[in-house]
Design a protein around this motif. Structure first.
Motif, PDB file in Angstrom:
ATOM      1  N   MET A  39       0.835  -1.216   0.000  1.00  0.00           N
ATOM      2  CA  MET A  39       0.000   0.000   0.000  1.00  0.00           C
ATOM      3  C   MET A  39       0.870   1.266   0.000  1.00  0.00           C
ATOM      4  SD  MET A  39      -2.960   1.329  -0.099  1.00  0.00           S
ATOM      5  CE  MET A  39      -4.271   0.234   0.372  1.00  0.00           C
ATOM      6  N   ILE A  40       1.937   1.258   0.832  1.00  0.00           N
ATOM      7  CA  ILE A  40       2.869   2.400   0.839  1.00  0.00           C
ATOM      8  C   ILE A  40       4.277   1.892   0.561  1.00  0.00           C
ATOM      9  CG2 ILE A  40       3.795   4.355   2.154  1.00  0.00           C
ATOM     10  CD1 ILE A  40       1.493   4.068   4.095  1.00  0.00           C
ATOM     11  N   GLN A  41       4.945   2.569  -0.365  1.00  0.00           N
ATOM     12  CA  GLN A  41       6.344   2.246  -0.660  1.00  0.00           C
ATOM     13  C   GLN A  41       7.144   3.537  -0.565  1.00  0.00           C
ATOM     14  OE1 GLN A  41       7.191  -1.108  -1.825  1.00  0.00           O
ATOM     15  NE2 GLN A  41       9.190  -0.388  -1.183  1.00  0.00           N
ATOM     16  N   VAL A  42       8.057   3.602   0.398  1.00  0.00           N
ATOM     17  CA  VAL A  42       8.918   4.776   0.560  1.00  0.00           C
ATOM     18  C   VAL A  42      10.322   4.359   0.122  1.00  0.00           C
ATOM     19  CG1 VAL A  42       9.850   6.457   2.212  1.00  0.00           C
ATOM     20  CG2 VAL A  42       7.526   5.575   2.528  1.00  0.00           C
ATOM     21  N   ASN A  43      10.839   5.017  -0.921  1.00  0.00           N
ATOM     22  CA  ASN A  43      12.142   4.633  -1.489  1.00  0.00           C
ATOM     23  C   ASN A  43      13.144   5.775  -1.387  1.00  0.00           C
ATOM     24  OD1 ASN A  43      11.004   2.169  -2.376  1.00  0.00           O
ATOM     25  ND2 ASN A  43      10.235   3.152  -4.231  1.00  0.00           N
ATOM     26  N   ASN A  50      13.718   4.223   3.727  1.00  0.00           N
ATOM     27  CA  ASN A  50      13.062   3.135   2.982  1.00  0.00           C
ATOM     28  C   ASN A  50      12.057   2.449   3.902  1.00  0.00           C
ATOM     29  OD1 ASN A  50      14.536   3.069   0.400  1.00  0.00           O
ATOM     30  ND2 ASN A  50      16.292   2.634   1.697  1.00  0.00           N
ATOM     31  N   LEU A  51      10.831   2.262   3.409  1.00  0.00           N
ATOM     32  CA  LEU A  51       9.805   1.606   4.221  1.00  0.00           C
ATOM     33  C   LEU A  51       8.718   1.053   3.309  1.00  0.00           C
ATOM     34  CD1 LEU A  51       8.700   1.097   7.160  1.00  0.00           C
ATOM     35  CD2 LEU A  51       7.422   3.234   6.907  1.00  0.00           C
ATOM     36  N   THR A  52       8.250  -0.153   3.618  1.00  0.00           N
ATOM     37  CA  THR A  52       7.122  -0.736   2.880  1.00  0.00           C
ATOM     38  C   THR A  52       6.026  -1.101   3.871  1.00  0.00           C
ATOM     39  OG1 THR A  52       8.641  -1.685   1.264  1.00  0.00           O
ATOM     40  CG2 THR A  52       6.428  -2.598   1.314  1.00  0.00           C
ATOM     41  N   VAL A  53       4.819  -0.615   3.622  1.00  0.00           N
ATOM     42  CA  VAL A  53       3.663  -0.950   4.469  1.00  0.00           C
ATOM     43  C   VAL A  53       2.662  -1.738   3.627  1.00  0.00           C
ATOM     44  CG1 VAL A  53       1.779  -0.047   5.891  1.00  0.00           C
ATOM     45  CG2 VAL A  53       3.975   1.175   5.817  1.00  0.00           C
ATOM     46  N   PRO A  54       2.488  -3.048   3.893  1.00  0.00           N
ATOM     47  CA  PRO A  54       1.547  -3.841   3.102  1.00  0.00           C
ATOM     48  C   PRO A  54       0.096  -3.487   3.441  1.00  0.00           C
ATOM     49  CG  PRO A  54       3.058  -5.234   4.394  1.00  0.00           C
ATOM     50  CD  PRO A  54       3.174  -3.850   4.911  1.00  0.00           C
ATOM     51  N   LYS A  55      -0.788  -3.845   2.532  1.00  0.00           N
ATOM     52  CA  LYS A  55      -2.223  -3.602   2.713  1.00  0.00           C
ATOM     53  C   LYS A  55      -2.732  -4.287   3.985  1.00  0.00           C
ATOM     54  CE  LYS A  55      -6.306  -3.403  -0.089  1.00  0.00           C
ATOM     55  NZ  LYS A  55      -7.229  -4.030  -0.916  1.00  0.00           N
ATOM     56  N   GLN A  61      12.999  16.185  -1.042  1.00  0.00           N
ATOM     57  CA  GLN A  61      14.065  16.618  -1.956  1.00  0.00           C
ATOM     58  C   GLN A  61      14.608  15.461  -2.795  1.00  0.00           C
ATOM     59  OE1 GLN A  61      14.419  18.400   1.353  1.00  0.00           O
ATOM     60  NE2 GLN A  61      13.316  19.960   0.222  1.00  0.00           N
ATOM     61  N   ALA A  62      14.461  14.243  -2.282  1.00  0.00           N
ATOM     62  CA  ALA A  62      14.994  13.086  -3.021  1.00  0.00           C
ATOM     63  C   ALA A  62      14.155  11.861  -2.713  1.00  0.00           C
ATOM     64  CB  ALA A  62      16.452  12.842  -2.624  1.00  0.00           C
ATOM     65  N   GLY A  63      14.171  10.900  -3.650  1.00  0.00           N
ATOM     66  CA  GLY A  63      13.460   9.641  -3.436  1.00  0.00           C
ATOM     67  C   GLY A  63      12.048   9.680  -4.005  1.00  0.00           C
ATOM     68  N   GLU A  64      11.276   8.677  -3.614  1.00  0.00           N
ATOM     69  CA  GLU A  64       9.916   8.544  -4.150  1.00  0.00           C
ATOM     70  C   GLU A  64       9.022   7.868  -3.118  1.00  0.00           C
ATOM     71  OE1 GLU A  64       8.006   7.210  -8.367  1.00  0.00           O
ATOM     72  OE2 GLU A  64       9.334   5.721  -7.464  1.00  0.00           O
ATOM     73  N   ILE A  65       7.759   8.296  -3.087  1.00  0.00           N
ATOM     74  CA  ILE A  65       6.762   7.640  -2.238  1.00  0.00           C
ATOM     75  C   ILE A  65       5.608   7.212  -3.131  1.00  0.00           C
ATOM     76  CG2 ILE A  65       5.139   7.915  -0.315  1.00  0.00           C
ATOM     77  CD1 ILE A  65       7.034  10.060   0.810  1.00  0.00           C
ATOM     78  N   LEU A  66       5.268   5.932  -3.067  1.00  0.00           N
ATOM     79  CA  LEU A  66       4.142   5.405  -3.842  1.00  0.00           C
ATOM     80  C   LEU A  66       3.032   5.000  -2.894  1.00  0.00           C
ATOM     81  CD1 LEU A  66       6.179   3.036  -6.200  1.00  0.00           C
ATOM     82  CD2 LEU A  66       5.236   5.251  -6.821  1.00  0.00           C
ATOM     83  N   ILE A  67       1.803   5.406  -3.203  1.00  0.00           N
ATOM     84  CA  ILE A  67       0.640   4.932  -2.458  1.00  0.00           C
ATOM     85  C   ILE A  67      -0.232   4.177  -3.434  1.00  0.00           C
ATOM     86  CG2 ILE A  67      -1.460   5.645  -1.263  1.00  0.00           C
ATOM     87  CD1 ILE A  67       0.207   7.345   0.431  1.00  0.00           C
ATOM     88  N   LYS A  86      16.529   8.896  10.661  1.00  0.00           N
ATOM     89  CA  LYS A  86      16.683   7.598   9.984  1.00  0.00           C
ATOM     90  C   LYS A  86      15.760   6.551  10.614  1.00  0.00           C
ATOM     91  CE  LYS A  86      21.435   7.362  10.362  1.00  0.00           C
ATOM     92  NZ  LYS A  86      22.366   8.455  10.339  1.00  0.00           N
ATOM     93  N   ILE A  87      15.411   5.536   9.830  1.00  0.00           N
ATOM     94  CA  ILE A  87      14.749   4.366  10.417  1.00  0.00           C
ATOM     95  C   ILE A  87      15.853   3.456  10.929  1.00  0.00           C
ATOM     96  CG2 ILE A  87      13.409   2.293   9.923  1.00  0.00           C
ATOM     97  CD1 ILE A  87      11.698   3.945   8.029  1.00  0.00           C
ATOM     98  N   VAL A  88      15.879   3.263  12.232  1.00  0.00           N
ATOM     99  CA  VAL A  88      16.943   2.481  12.861  1.00  0.00           C
ATOM    100  C   VAL A  88      16.576   1.001  12.886  1.00  0.00           C
ATOM    101  CG1 VAL A  88      18.293   2.191  14.996  1.00  0.00           C
ATOM    102  CG2 VAL A  88      17.543   4.475  14.285  1.00  0.00           C
ATOM    103  N   GLU A  89      15.276   0.735  13.070  1.00  0.00           N
ATOM    104  CA  GLU A  89      14.853  -0.648  13.268  1.00  0.00           C
ATOM    105  C   GLU A  89      13.379  -0.805  12.890  1.00  0.00           C
ATOM    106  OE1 GLU A  89      15.241  -3.508  17.103  1.00  0.00           O
ATOM    107  OE2 GLU A  89      16.636  -1.848  17.071  1.00  0.00           O
ATOM    108  N   VAL A  90      13.034  -1.910  12.248  1.00  0.00           N
ATOM    109  CA  VAL A  90      11.630  -2.269  11.999  1.00  0.00           C
ATOM    110  C   VAL A  90      11.466  -3.711  12.457  1.00  0.00           C
ATOM    111  CG1 VAL A  90       9.791  -2.551  10.286  1.00  0.00           C
ATOM    112  CG2 VAL A  90      11.510  -0.767   9.953  1.00  0.00           C
ATOM    113  N   ALA A  91      10.516  -3.931  13.370  1.00  0.00           N
ATOM    114  CA  ALA A  91      10.358  -5.288  13.917  1.00  0.00           C
ATOM    115  C   ALA A  91       8.936  -5.462  14.448  1.00  0.00           C
ATOM    116  CB  ALA A  91      11.360  -5.510  15.059  1.00  0.00           C
ATOM    117  N   PRO A  92       8.477  -6.723  14.546  1.00  0.00           N
ATOM    118  CA  PRO A  92       7.184  -6.962  15.207  1.00  0.00           C
ATOM    119  C   PRO A  92       7.268  -6.497  16.660  1.00  0.00           C
ATOM    120  CG  PRO A  92       7.993  -8.952  14.096  1.00  0.00           C
ATOM    121  CD  PRO A  92       9.119  -7.967  14.106  1.00  0.00           C
TER     122      PRO A  92
END
Length: 242
Positions: free
Chosen positions: A1-5, A21-26, A54-60, A213-219
């Motif tokens: 659903m969200i893609q941050v590149n 960088n981050l990906t959030v699934p539906k 200023q840089a990168g791309e976000i897709l929804i 920055k994103i330092v960590e992504v975890a359950p």
């Protein structure tokens, strides 16, 4: 659903987002947590172009948010955003506040929009408050009206920027309960929050940010019981003492 590149963002000389960088699934719920000044609110505001990048791309849902060719109003109609401050129209009743966007943006007939507004308000425990104005409501009630207003547009995605930070402690639970309900319904959500218990209980993933920055992504279970980075350990040691 969200893609941050590789998204970067600066205010003047200060870089507040550094190659994110981050990906959030539906149908997933992600909590963004971290110390003050980490870039959490800036990141969530870039997801519907309330902030430029200023840089990168976000897709929804496959659409590039910051592309000049994107119809940003059309995209925002699919993305509900709930602010720290409720931003309700003081001269409109709760029903009118919730119905106004569908009427004006989606051209929904007034009667139909107001009927749906009543349903949404009732589902959020505000069935008694249809004729009330924002000034007659508590903070928690106003924030639930703001959530109903976002839901009235039938969004694919809900973004919350610290939705409880302007509330008294006893109001917080009713707003978190409303968000819990949405999570149970399968809504895709990203929530910037400092409510650790809530993040732990309801979110599929914890996104820990520090210093832009994103330092960590975890359950949640893994993050709260066994954080991998020193920065996260230090943060949790401080916030979980209270």
């Amino acid at each position: 659903m969200i893609q941050v590149n590789q998204v970067s963002k600066s205010f003047g000389h200060q870089q507040v987002l550094k190659a994110i960088n981050l990906t959030v699934p539906k149908s997933h719920v992600y909590a963004i947590i971290g110390p003050s000044g980490a870039g959490k609110s800036t990141l969530i505001r870039t997801m519907n172009a309330l902030e430029s990048i200023q840089a990168g791309e976000i897709l929804i849902d496959g659409i590039s948010v910051h592309d000049k060719k994107t119809d940003i109003n059309k995209l925002r109609a699919d993305v509900g955003f709930v602010f720290q401050s409720f931003n309700l129209y003081p001269h409109l009743t709760t029903v009118e506040n919730v119905a106004i966007a569908p009427i004006q943006v989606k051209k929904v007939p007034k009667k139909e929009a107001e009927e749906k507004a009543r349903e949404l308000l009732s589902s959020l425990g505000l069935g008694e408050k249809f004729a009330s104005y924002p000034g007659q409501l508590s903070g928690g009630q106003q924030q639930r009206v703001a959530i109903a207003r976002a839901l009235a547009m039938d969004p694919k995605l809900m973004l919350f920027d610290e939705p409880t930070s302007a509330l008294d402690p006893e109001m917080i639970k009713e707003v978190l309960d409303a968000i819990r309900k949405l999570a149970a319904s399968g809504m895709t959500m990203v929530v910037v929050t400092h409510e650790m218990g809530f993040a732990r209980e309801i979110c599929d993933q914890i996104v820990f940010m520090a210093d832009g920055k994103i330092v960590e992504v975890a359950p949640p279970e893994q993050f709260f019981s066994n954080p991998q980075s020193e920065r996260a350990k230090d943060f949790l040691a401080k916030v979980l003492q209270h």
